[in-house]
Design a protein around this motif. Structure first.
Motif, PDB file in Angstrom:
ATOM      1  N   LEU B  35      -2.307  25.802  28.777  1.00  0.00           N
ATOM      2  CA  LEU B  35      -1.787  25.661  30.134  1.00  0.00           C
ATOM      3  C   LEU B  35      -2.455  26.678  31.067  1.00  0.00           C
ATOM      4  CD1 LEU B  35       0.164  24.299  32.079  1.00  0.00           C
ATOM      5  CD2 LEU B  35       1.861  25.993  31.446  1.00  0.00           C
ATOM      6  N   VAL B  44      -6.364  34.783  29.913  1.00  0.00           N
ATOM      7  CA  VAL B  44      -5.303  35.786  29.980  1.00  0.00           C
ATOM      8  C   VAL B  44      -4.340  35.713  28.802  1.00  0.00           C
ATOM      9  CG1 VAL B  44      -5.322  36.206  32.448  1.00  0.00           C
ATOM     10  CG2 VAL B  44      -4.028  34.274  31.555  1.00  0.00           C
ATOM     11  N   GLY B  45      -4.370  34.630  28.075  1.00  0.00           N
ATOM     12  CA  GLY B  45      -3.496  34.501  26.902  1.00  0.00           C
ATOM     13  C   GLY B  45      -2.023  34.554  27.248  1.00  0.00           C
ATOM     14  N   ALA B  46      -1.634  33.955  28.376  1.00  0.00           N
ATOM     15  CA  ALA B  46      -0.267  34.139  28.860  1.00  0.00           C
ATOM     16  C   ALA B  46       0.694  33.026  28.451  1.00  0.00           C
ATOM     17  CB  ALA B  46      -0.266  34.272  30.380  1.00  0.00           C
ATOM     18  N   CYS B  47       0.215  31.791  28.363  1.00  0.00           N
ATOM     19  CA  CYS B  47       1.184  30.707  28.147  1.00  0.00           C
ATOM     20  C   CYS B  47       1.615  30.599  26.698  1.00  0.00           C
ATOM     21  CB  CYS B  47       0.632  29.372  28.646  1.00  0.00           C
ATOM     22  SG  CYS B  47      -0.654  28.671  27.599  1.00  0.00           S
ATOM     23  N   ARG B  48       0.807  31.088  25.790  1.00  0.00           N
ATOM     24  CA  ARG B  48       1.097  31.135  24.352  1.00  0.00           C
ATOM     25  C   ARG B  48       1.177  29.756  23.707  1.00  0.00           C
ATOM     26  NH1 ARG B  48      -0.567  35.822  23.927  1.00  0.00           N
ATOM     27  NH2 ARG B  48       0.363  36.188  21.910  1.00  0.00           N
ATOM     28  N   VAL B  51      -1.299  29.286  20.562  1.00  0.00           N
ATOM     29  CA  VAL B  51      -1.232  30.175  19.391  1.00  0.00           C
ATOM     30  C   VAL B  51      -1.553  29.396  18.115  1.00  0.00           C
ATOM     31  CG1 VAL B  51       0.290  31.989  20.233  1.00  0.00           C
ATOM     32  CG2 VAL B  51       1.269  29.897  19.287  1.00  0.00           C
ATOM     33  N   ARG B  59       0.599  37.997  12.547  1.00  0.00           N
ATOM     34  CA  ARG B  59       0.976  37.525  13.882  1.00  0.00           C
ATOM     35  C   ARG B  59       0.289  36.201  14.188  1.00  0.00           C
ATOM     36  NH1 ARG B  59      -0.734  41.021  18.309  1.00  0.00           N
ATOM     37  NH2 ARG B  59      -2.322  41.828  16.921  1.00  0.00           N
ATOM     38  N   LEU B  60       0.882  35.423  15.082  1.00  0.00           N
ATOM     39  CA  LEU B  60       0.194  34.256  15.611  1.00  0.00           C
ATOM     40  C   LEU B  60      -0.699  34.749  16.743  1.00  0.00           C
ATOM     41  CD1 LEU B  60       3.228  31.822  15.859  1.00  0.00           C
ATOM     42  CD2 LEU B  60       1.517  31.936  14.058  1.00  0.00           C
ATOM     43  N   THR B  65      -8.051  33.614  23.467  1.00  0.00           N
ATOM     44  CA  THR B  65      -8.601  34.963  23.578  1.00  0.00           C
ATOM     45  C   THR B  65      -9.123  35.500  22.245  1.00  0.00           C
ATOM     46  OG1 THR B  65      -6.467  35.989  23.155  1.00  0.00           O
ATOM     47  CG2 THR B  65      -7.017  35.598  25.446  1.00  0.00           C
ATOM     48  N   ILE B  88       8.222  26.236  23.918  1.00  0.00           N
ATOM     49  CA  ILE B  88       7.620  26.857  25.105  1.00  0.00           C
ATOM     50  C   ILE B  88       7.676  25.910  26.296  1.00  0.00           C
ATOM     51  CG2 ILE B  88       5.435  27.653  26.104  1.00  0.00           C
ATOM     52  CD1 ILE B  88       4.782  28.859  23.339  1.00  0.00           C
ATOM     53  N   LEU B 150       3.716  29.697  36.859  1.00  0.00           N
ATOM     54  CA  LEU B 150       3.148  31.050  36.777  1.00  0.00           C
ATOM     55  C   LEU B 150       1.983  31.160  35.795  1.00  0.00           C
ATOM     56  CD1 LEU B 150       6.534  32.911  36.904  1.00  0.00           C
ATOM     57  CD2 LEU B 150       4.738  33.202  38.585  1.00  0.00           C
TER      58      LEU B 150
END
Lengths: 549, 242
Positions: B35, B44-48, B51, B59-60, B65, B88, B150
């Protein structure tokens, strides 16, 4: 200034102090200052003047004296008498009776033979409450900057790193990564410029260890940073301190100024070829800026949002350059390790967790304050011996460590040794050192709700799981605490917690569900007692929509 | 540059050093939902949503990124990942005021597509119904915060491609919001060049052109590739109708 000059200065200062008949120390750190210790200091000074004792006595404002719950505290260094709850009248009495007539004021005297005082092992706090934190001479008097002088003149950077690695010191910020290894990575990383950053953005509710170190012994942190700078090849350091610590910032500023004047910081430190400057950067009140990548963004002047790792700051940190980030307490451990050797440090603590840990003891406990204990000490000893147990008539229920990222440790695990591995085994973390004690009056759902609200408010909003997930977890906890939830909500709560933990971008989100998960693990019954039976829930239409914001 | 071999969903692939897992997956038509990611903008690796599960890493990690490494064994989809992705998207749906039936971007919306692709049929979280504003002060475009997820694509395209940095994020947590300048209204922004790049990269109907009605706002993201290719390779490649 050379090592010999430094030692000469140290002896001179020790001599000056020895000439005084009495050194009257009063805590001028934030805890006691908030209950008027400045005024007590002024009264003590005025009384000394009144009696014409200025030559033989000196009144010194120091860092934290430990027993914060009973402030303001005054201590006589000569005979180690400690006075608690000192008001103006008591301050006058101390001078008139104890100093002039040598009759201690028994009413305010603290029993310093109790476990709170004798069961501690002080490394980080060794000077805290012993020296004037605004004087560099007094720091030098307790062998301050000797380690730095030794490092820059006699040791190779690789030797310094090896020494720290051998000591077994692990990061005191929470995660517990080996400090020596981290230094090694930064020293090997390529970059035309390297940076050393001290994380002083202590934000956990109930934690005040770093603040006390900065207020009580700021030079120790600067010395640790300079040694780190020499070891990794950095010439610039930053202390990132939160704006909520004005006194710590003020003392740091003064300390940097004094250290630069004496040649302990700046160019050609202690007449070596090593240059190192330290500047302060002040946070703007975001908890997430304690997360290292967000902290670096903030230093760069950007919005304090975390970035995905890798790349780690040790490879690409400030302005893309290799950056070493350690916590205040980690840096405070460096000088003693260099001075006394890694074997000495490795001899304290457990096999995997070396040295000591400073804890801020708070909550439902008799002795609220700052303590330093060897790693591996049983939790029981901290709470019942040093802490004096819970207030009368209540029973110990759980200890919360690691702040909003940590968990609760119940009664059954009281004999747990306090070290990194043991704490994570029971679902908590060492964290930066906050320890909140809860007794039978605490409701665990409310505890979880409190921490979740904190995380929700402090989430930066960058990644979806943390931004929206914490909001919904809070909503569910709120619903449970208001007795409006059902077993379905419990399922939803657990699912959300696991998802937020596993998919969030940074440490804040990844650890935000911990207080819920750990209270669910040990105190599930308290949740279930609050649930609506399914029959009633189904029989009442409208309850589904009855969600309050 | 060195070549790295890795395993994705049981099949072996080779990739260039420094490439992201997402880029390798896309080249081989392995679907990974995204997204916030958009080719041509920084990651930016923000929406996750992207993963993935990598063997040996507890960790996932986001595929966008995470750089490929020799011998990586990656799973891009399984029950756990699919569930998290569904959650999500459900969280996003509950966070804003997304009403497709009256949305300018209906049928041209990435959030809507995502909901279909991850199999979201029901949102179990209570809708938050935030009180969000709509900014129609710009002469050509509108920002409807109700539909904003966002993802910060607008922030990045304006900063990185257009060079104007009109947009940024203000507030924190659930109260985060995209703002113009120092929180002026868009029409009063002195830095906006009216280029419309933000509108085109916006995945939802949050940013749209004035004058379009329900289902009319089509986002043409191809321009980004055109500009980036032109800048980097000095080639003016036709991008067709995209």
């Amino acid at each position: 200034m050379t090592l010999e000059d430094l030692q000469e200065l140290s002896e001179k200062e020790q001599l000056r102090q020895a000439e005084k008949k009495h050194r009257i120390l009063y805590c001028s750190a934030a805890g006691c200052a908030s209950c008027g210790s400045d005024k007590i200091g002024a009264v003590l000074k005025a009384k000394i003047k009144e009696h014409g004792l200025e030559k033989e006595c000196e009144v010194v404002g120091t860092g934290c004296l430990g027993l914060c719950g009973e402030g303001p505290l005054v201590k006589l260094q000569s005979d180690q008498t400690l006075y608690q709850n000192v008001d103006v009248q008591a301050a006058e009495q101390i001078i008139e009776s104890h100093i002039v007539k040598n009759l201690p004021v028994t009413a305010k005297k603290v029993d310093t033979t109790q476990p709170f005082f004798i069961s501690q092992t002080k490394i980080v706090l060794e000077n805290c409450g012993e020296i004037n934190s605004e004087s560099i001479d007094e720091y030098i008097g307790v062998r301050g900057y000797e380690a730095l002088a030794k490092v820059v003149n006699e040791m190779q950077p690789a030797e310094v790193i090896e020494e720290i690695r051998k000591s077994g010191l692990r990061g005191r910020g929470g995660a517990g990564y080996s400090t020596g290894l981290k230094w090694g990575i930064v020293s090997k990383a390529h970059g035309e410029q390297k940076y050393v950053v001290c994380n002083a953005d202590e934000g956990d509710p109930g934690a005040f260890m770093d603040r006390s170190v900065l207020e009580g012994d700021p030079h120790r942190v600067l010395e640790g940073m300079a040694i780190a700078g020499y070891a990794v090849g950095a010439t610039q350091g930053y202390v990132y301190c939160r704006a909520e610590y004005p006194l710590a910032i003020e003392r740091l500023k003064l300390a940097i100024k004094l250290a630069e004047k004496m040649g302990m910081l700046g160019n050609r430190i202690l007449e070596s070829q090593f240059n190192f400057r330290i500047d302060i950067r002040i946070g703007a009140g975001a908890f997430v800026c304690g997360e290292e990548t967000a902290l670096l963004q903030s230093i760069e002047g950007k919005r304090g949002n975390p970035k995905p790792r890798p790349p780690y700051p040790s490879e690409k940190g400030l302005w893309g350059m290799p950056t070493l980030i350690n916590n205040v307490e980690t840096f405070a451990n460096i000088a003693p390790i260099i001075r006394n050797g890694s074997e000495w440090f490795a001899g304290i603590g457990t096999e995997k967790s070396k040295g000591t840990k400073v804890f801020a003891l708070a909550g439902n406990i008799r002795n609220t304050g700052l303590i330093e204990v060897p790693m591996g000490i049983p939790l029981r000893k901290i709470i019942f011996d040093i802490g004096g147990g819970t207030p009368e008539g209540t029973e110990f229920k759980a200890a919360q460590t690691g702040g909003p990222s940590g968990g609760c440790i119940p009664k059954d695990h009281l004999d747990l040794p306090v070290d990194y591995e043991s704490l994570s085994k029971v679902g908590s973390i060492m964290g930066s050192g906050g320890m909140i004690v809860m007794d039978s009056t605490s409701k665990m759902v409310d505890v979880a709700k409190f921490f979740m609200q904190f995380c929700m408010d402090e989430s930066c909003g960058k990644c979806i799981p943390c931004r929206v997930g914490t909001r919904h977890i809070y909503g569910l906890l709120d619903k449970i605490s208001k007795k409006k939830a059902t077993q379905d909500d419990m399922v939803l709560l657990q699912e959300l917690c696991t998802m937020v933990k596993e998919t969030s971008l940074c440490g804040l989100g990844q650890s935000a569900p911990n207080p819920v998960l750990s209270t669910l693990r040990f105190f599930r019954n308290e949740y279930e007692e609050l649930l609506q039976p399914v029959e009633i829930y189904q029989g009442e239409p409208g309850v589904v929509a009855d969600f309050e914001k | 540059m060195a070549v790295k071999t890795l395993t994705i969903n049981g099949e072996q692939y080779s990739a260039q050093e420094g490439e992201s897992i997402l880029s390798v997956a896309r080249q081989h038509n392995i679907p990974i939902p995204t997204l916030c990611h958009l080719e041509g903008l920084s990651t930016v690796g923000a929406c996750r949503l992207c993963v993935v599960q990598i063997e040996g890493i507890p960790r996932l990690l986001p595929a966008c990124t995470t750089k490929v490494e020799e011998g990586m064994v990656i799973q891009t989809a399984n029950e756990r990942l699919n569930k998290y992705r569904r959650m999500i998207v459900a969280l996003l749906a509950s966070e804003g005021n997304h009403v497709c039936a009256v949305c300018v971007a209906n049928n041209h919306c990435e959030l809507q597509d995502l909901a279909y692709s991850v199999g979201l049929v029901r949102v179990r979280y209570p809708y938050l119904f935030p009180n969000k504003q709509l900014d129609a002060t710009h002469k050509d475009y509108v920002m409807d915060h109700n539909r904003c997820v966002l993802c910060t694509r607008c922030v990045r395209v304006c900063d990185e491609v257009e060079g104007a940095h009109v947009w940024d994020v203000a507030g924190r947590g659930i109260n985060s919001e995209i703002i113009t300048g120092l929180d002026y209204s868009w029409g009063n922004s002195q830095t906006c060049t009216e280029c419309g790049k933000c509108v085109m990269v916006c995945p939802t109907g949050a940013l749209f052109e004035k004058g379009v009605t329900v289902s009319e706002m089509e986002k043409k993201k191809g321009f980004l590739k055109y500009i980036i290719t032109a800048r980097q390779k000095k080639e003016w490649v036709s991008i067709g109708n995209e």
